[in-house]
Every structure is written in C-alpha cells, then in structure tokens.
Scaffold this motif. Structure first.
Motif, mmCIF file in Angstrom:
data_model
loop_
_atom_site.group_PDB
_atom_site.id
_atom_site.type_symbol
_atom_site.label_atom_id
_atom_site.label_comp_id
_atom_site.label_asym_id
_atom_site.label_seq_id
_atom_site.Cartn_x
_atom_site.Cartn_y
_atom_site.Cartn_z
ATOM 1 N N ARG A 1 0.841 -1.199 0.000
ATOM 2 C CA ARG A 1 0.000 0.000 0.000
ATOM 3 C C ARG A 1 0.881 1.255 0.000
ATOM 4 O O ARG A 1 0.669 2.207 0.716
ATOM 5 C CB ARG A 1 -0.996 -0.025 1.160
ATOM 6 N N LEU B 1 2.146 4.541 -1.288
ATOM 7 C CA LEU B 1 1.771 5.745 -2.034
ATOM 8 C C LEU B 1 3.013 6.558 -2.356
ATOM 9 O O LEU B 1 3.167 7.069 -3.451
ATOM 10 C CB LEU B 1 0.765 6.567 -1.241
ATOM 11 N N ASN C 1 4.347 7.453 3.002
ATOM 12 C CA ASN C 1 3.012 6.898 3.228
ATOM 13 C C ASN C 1 2.927 5.463 2.700
ATOM 14 O O ASN C 1 2.759 5.252 1.501
ATOM 15 C CB ASN C 1 1.950 7.760 2.526
ATOM 16 N N HIS C 2 3.079 4.492 3.606
ATOM 17 C CA HIS C 2 2.990 3.074 3.237
ATOM 18 C C HIS C 2 3.098 2.206 4.489
ATOM 19 O O HIS C 2 3.303 2.707 5.593
ATOM 20 C CB HIS C 2 4.071 2.691 2.223
ATOM 21 N N LYS D 1 4.013 1.315 9.976
ATOM 22 C CA LYS D 1 3.406 2.194 8.975
ATOM 23 C C LYS D 1 4.081 3.549 9.063
ATOM 24 O O LYS D 1 4.626 3.926 10.100
ATOM 25 C CB LYS D 1 1.906 2.343 9.196
ATOM 26 N N VAL E 1 2.934 7.489 8.027
ATOM 27 C CA VAL E 1 1.856 8.373 7.594
ATOM 28 C C VAL E 1 2.388 9.798 7.654
ATOM 29 O O VAL E 1 2.804 10.260 8.728
ATOM 30 C CB VAL E 1 0.604 8.230 8.495
ATOM 31 N N SER F 1 -4.959 3.347 7.877
ATOM 32 C CA SER F 1 -4.202 4.541 7.475
ATOM 33 C C SER F 1 -4.025 4.635 5.967
ATOM 34 O O SER F 1 -4.054 5.728 5.399
ATOM 35 C CB SER F 1 -2.833 4.551 8.145
ATOM 36 N N HIS F 2 -3.792 3.478 5.318
ATOM 37 C CA HIS F 2 -3.634 3.450 3.861
ATOM 38 C C HIS F 2 -4.568 2.385 3.310
ATOM 39 O O HIS F 2 -4.584 1.255 3.797
ATOM 40 C CB HIS F 2 -2.189 3.125 3.478
ATOM 41 N N GLY G 1 -2.349 1.093 -2.778
ATOM 42 C CA GLY G 1 -0.984 1.445 -3.128
ATOM 43 C C GLY G 1 -0.215 0.299 -3.743
ATOM 44 O O GLY G 1 -0.671 -0.843 -3.792
#
Length: 166
Positions: A44, A46, A50-51, A67, A69, A116-117, A120
């Motif tokens: 995921r 991005l 962010n992943h 994660k 963010v 959160s995600h 992606g």
C-alpha cells in the motif's frame, strides 16, 4: 550479544511495482539473505512517506510491521525472532480493507486492524543487507472463501463432507 534494536525509520532500499490504485490484495515473496541485516516487503505504497512495511532483521532480532503516515513512523506489531541466514523464507501480506495479516513460512504472525492506507503499490525492501535474493514474487486478489468438499468412506457407504460460504 545481539545488537540493540533500531527505532523504526524510513531507511533502506525498495523495488516497487504495481499500481497506486491497488486496494485489497495478497502480496508474497520468498527471500534468502546471507547477511544479517533487514529484509522485507512494503505494501500500500503511495510514496516514501506513506505506506506499510514488514521488515525482518536477524542481527537486531526483530520481525516488525510498521506504517508511515505523512513521514511519521508507527510500530503496529513486533516480536523478537531473527531469520535464519542463508535459508529461504516465505513472507506473505494479506491486506483487505482495514485488516492486515502477515504470514512467515506458513505461520500467521499478526492480524492487525489499521486503515491509514487503503491502496498502493507493492515492493521488496532491504536495509544494509548484501546479497539478498528474492523469488516467487506474487500479487493476487485476497483469499476468497470458496465451497470445499471431500469424500470419505464409511463401512458400506461413501460420505460427502462439505463446507460452503453464504
């Protein structure tokens, strides 16, 4: 003595594939690492800020799901099991809605809820490791519960045993 664990950070190298629009999927790979530093999978993805990342480090004795963010790292799950250097290990991630599950060598390590995600790319990850090999990289739709049946014989009869989702 084992080296102290490092704080979760964005350091490392990734090789990405897929589409930013990919949402729910199973992502797996086999790896062999002759070194003792970190190896794993990102998903995921991005961008670098962010992943999600599953990393496994033999020297620092951790397996962890984290994660990032907006550039801020958070540890979602961790244990203290090192990988065995030079041996093949299978790692799989199942990301479906908010449910994130990590599997290693056929064993479920964690089942985490985090939203959160939601979509992606996927990728392979290393940190400070030299000579890592990846193989059997696979991305597919998440597991679907399907009907299954088996036959078993009893004295003088055949019994059909089945299970079907709704």
């Amino acid at each position: 003595a084992a080296s102290p664990r490092l704080a979760v950070s964005g350091s490392g190298t990734v090789a990405l594939t897929g589409e930013s629009s990919w949402a729910d999927y199973y992502f797996g790979a086999s790896f062999r690492n002759p070194d003792d530093d970190a190896v794993g999978l990102v998903f995921r993805w991005l961008d670098a800020d962010n992943h999600y990342r599953f990393s496994w480090d033999a020297q620092r004795r951790y397996r962890r799901l984290a994660k990032v963010v907006s550039g801020q790292w958070t540890l979602l799950w961790e244990d203290a099991v090192p990988f065995r250097q030079g041996l093949w290990h299978d790692v799989g991630i199942e990301a479906e809605a908010a449910r994130l599950r990590v599997f290693v060598d056929g064993e479920e390590l964690c089942d985490v809820q985090d939203i959160s995600h939601t979509h992606g790319k996927v990728g392979l990850y290393t940190w400070e490791s030299v000579g890592v090999e990846f193989d059997h990289v696979l991305v597919r739709p998440p597991y679907e519960d399907v009907a299954s049946f088996a036959g078993r014989t009893q004295v003088g009869r055949l019994e059909l045993i089945g299970r079907a989702p709704q």
